[in-house]
Write a protein that holds these residues in place. Structure first.
Motif, short mmCIF file in Angstrom:
data_model
loop_
_atom_site.label_atom_id
_atom_site.label_comp_id
_atom_site.label_asym_id
_atom_site.label_seq_id
_atom_site.Cartn_x
_atom_site.Cartn_y
_atom_site.Cartn_z
N ALA A 71 7.50 2.08 0.21
CA ALA A 71 8.87 1.28 0.53
C ALA A 71 8.76 0.44 1.95
N LEU A 72 7.88 1.00 2.69
CA LEU A 72 7.63 0.09 4.05
C LEU A 72 6.97 -1.04 3.84
N ALA A 73 5.94 -1.04 3.14
CA ALA A 73 5.22 -2.33 2.77
C ALA A 73 6.03 -3.33 1.95
N ARG A 74 6.98 -2.78 1.04
CA ARG A 74 7.94 -3.75 0.40
C ARG A 74 8.81 -4.42 1.24
N VAL A 75 9.20 -3.65 2.06
CA VAL A 75 10.46 -4.00 2.95
C VAL A 75 9.54 -5.16 3.91
N LEU A 76 8.46 -4.84 4.53
CA LEU A 76 7.85 -5.87 5.07
C LEU A 76 7.76 -7.20 4.58
N ASP A 77 7.08 -6.93 3.16
CA ASP A 77 6.98 -8.35 2.36
C ASP A 77 8.41 -9.05 1.97
N ARG A 78 9.42 -8.23 1.21
CA ARG A 78 10.28 -9.03 1.05
C ARG A 78 11.42 -9.48 2.04
N ASP A 79 11.47 -8.54 3.10
CA ASP A 79 12.73 -8.71 4.06
C ASP A 79 12.05 -9.22 5.09
N PHE A 80 10.70 -9.65 5.58
CA PHE A 80 10.21 -9.95 6.72
C PHE A 80 8.99 -10.79 6.40
N GLY A 81 8.61 -11.13 5.20
CA GLY A 81 7.75 -12.10 4.75
C GLY A 81 6.34 -11.88 5.22
N VAL A 82 6.19 -10.52 5.31
CA VAL A 82 4.68 -10.12 5.64
C VAL A 82 4.07 -9.27 4.76
N SER A 83 3.43 -10.06 3.80
CA SER A 83 2.80 -9.44 2.70
C SER A 83 1.44 -8.72 2.94
N MET A 84 1.07 -7.78 2.10
CA MET A 84 -0.06 -7.07 2.24
C MET A 84 -1.35 -7.68 2.65
N ASP A 85 -1.39 -9.22 2.07
CA ASP A 85 -2.45 -9.80 2.24
C ASP A 85 -2.67 -10.59 3.92
N ARG A 86 -1.60 -10.17 4.51
CA ARG A 86 -1.88 -10.63 5.96
C ARG A 86 -2.65 -9.77 6.67
N ALA A 87 -3.20 -8.80 6.13
CA ALA A 87 -4.16 -7.88 6.57
C ALA A 87 -5.34 -8.13 6.03
N ALA A 88 -6.66 -7.81 6.69
CA ALA A 88 -8.01 -7.94 6.36
C ALA A 88 -8.03 -6.63 5.25
N PHE A 89 -7.87 -5.63 5.78
CA PHE A 89 -8.09 -4.30 4.66
C PHE A 89 -6.92 -3.48 4.72
N ALA A 90 -7.05 -2.32 3.95
CA ALA A 90 -6.17 -1.32 4.02
C ALA A 90 -6.82 -0.07 3.85
N ALA A 91 -6.38 0.84 4.34
CA ALA A 91 -7.01 2.36 3.99
C ALA A 91 -6.12 3.56 4.12
N GLY A 92 -6.16 4.52 3.34
CA GLY A 92 -5.42 5.58 3.26
C GLY A 92 -5.97 6.89 3.37
N HIS A 93 -5.65 7.64 3.97
CA HIS A 93 -6.07 9.08 4.44
C HIS A 93 -5.71 10.03 3.13
N SER A 94 -6.76 10.44 2.50
CA SER A 94 -6.56 11.18 1.05
C SER A 94 -5.69 10.75 0.34
N LEU A 95 -4.34 11.24 0.02
CA LEU A 95 -3.47 10.94 -1.06
C LEU A 95 -3.09 9.38 -0.55
N GLY A 96 -3.13 9.18 0.82
CA GLY A 96 -2.74 7.71 1.34
C GLY A 96 -3.54 6.73 0.69
N GLN A 97 -4.64 7.03 0.15
CA GLN A 97 -5.64 5.87 -0.59
C GLN A 97 -4.80 5.36 -1.85
N TYR A 98 -4.00 6.24 -2.41
CA TYR A 98 -3.08 5.97 -3.64
C TYR A 98 -1.93 4.99 -3.11
N SER A 99 -1.42 5.40 -1.98
CA SER A 99 -0.55 4.36 -1.48
C SER A 99 -0.99 3.13 -1.15
#
Length: 314
Positions: A71-99
């Protein structure tokens, strides 16, 4: 300034998490509804009102934490124009990798919710309650070498391995209760503080093999696409984008060590990341980032005010 998004794991859940988001942003409400629909349960109501003991159950905590992160990622994208590809990488801790994979478009929201529900149930089924244990080794002497030595000593009484290499001073061991109990004694002899964890199963240990087998079957039928940015994998501590490698590594992750310290060190070093933004409930990964990569900036994005302030800096 190179950016990486971080997605927290189990333990960061709290009753009321995400409520500010759904009150402020329609896309967040859509995410929570989609997760409810996928699971056939009112997980959003449990997240809002509890009870806490039900939210903390692994099968509920895992999809719930994912819902807040995405939800936070989609709010950033839709409401603030900050898409995931503004980052070089993503990483999640255990279940966070699914997120991370869901936020990066590699796995659909509904599939991610169902996979995490199953993952939680499978992990709980793998070992009868009371037979497994985990402990956190903390303090200035609690490095990987000490944890490995303690786990080796514990193996004389049962299964005991290093489960999470979080950062120097915070390493988690996992295995049978007898193995972990003996490892705790050894860790204390070596100068570490050892705290048994209130968990329902010995995660990230060989005892989770039945859960890994269940996840292998489930993941075989899941659609996985190339993520919009590479996901730094828990098992390899290196970026991965190939769907079949991601599928295989998600299975290995169930029994394998979460190499979080190495993942962060790689991103802050060879990966060139100078800024980390944690998307989700709590600030656990932000604290780890500040310890592992003190020269990088780290910020936790939990609610509307955090998101707005962060977006203004980009």
């Amino acid at each position: 300034m190179s950016l990486a998004f971080l997605f927290p794991g189990q333990g960061s859940q709290a009753v009321g998490m995400g409520q500010g988001l759904i009150e402020a942003f329609s896309v967040a409400r859509e995410v929570f509804q989609e997760v409810d629909d996928a699971l056939g349960q009112k997980l959003s109501a449990l997240m809002k009102d509890g009870p806490e003991d039900q939210l903390t159950l692994t099968e509920n905590a895992q999809p719930a934490l994912m819902a807040v992160s995405v939800a936070l990622a989609r709010v950033l994208d839709r409401d603030f124009g900050v898409s995931m590809d503004r980052a070089a990488f993503a990483a999640g801790h255990s279940l966070g990798q699914y997120s991370a994979l869901c936020a990066a478009g590699a796995i659909s929201m509904s599939d991610t919710a169902r996979l995490l529900k199953l993952r939680g149930q499978a992990m709980q089924r793998a070992v009868p309650v009371g037979e497994g244990a985990m402990a956190s080794l903390i303090g200035p002497k609690s490095d990987l070498a000490l944890a490995e030595a303690a786990a080796k000593a514990g193996s004389a009484a049962g299964v005991c391995v290093v489960a999470n290499d979080n950062n120097a001073g915070n390493i988690v061991i996992s295995g049978t209760k007898a193995g972990v109990d003996l490892a705790i004694e050894k860790a204390k002899e070596l100068g570490a503080r050892a705290i048994p964890l209130n968990v329902s199963a010995p995660f990230h240990s060989p005892l989770m093999q039945p859960a890994a087998d269940e996840m292998a079957e489930a993941l075989a039928g899941a659609g996985i696409s190339v993520p919009v940015i590479p996901i730094v994998d828990n098992v390899t501590a290196r970026p991965e984008s190939d769907p079949e490698a991601i599928r295989r590594l998600l299975v290995e992750q169930v029994t394998g060590r979460v190499r979080w310290r190495e993942s962060m060190e790689w991103m802050a070093g060879e990966g060139g990341v100078t800024r980390f933004a944690e998307l989700g409930s709590g600030k656990v990964l932000t604290g780890m980032a500040k310890r592992i990569a003190p020269d990088a900036e780290a910020v936790a994005l939990n609610g509307p005010e955090d998101i707005e302030a962060f977006a203004k800096t980009l």
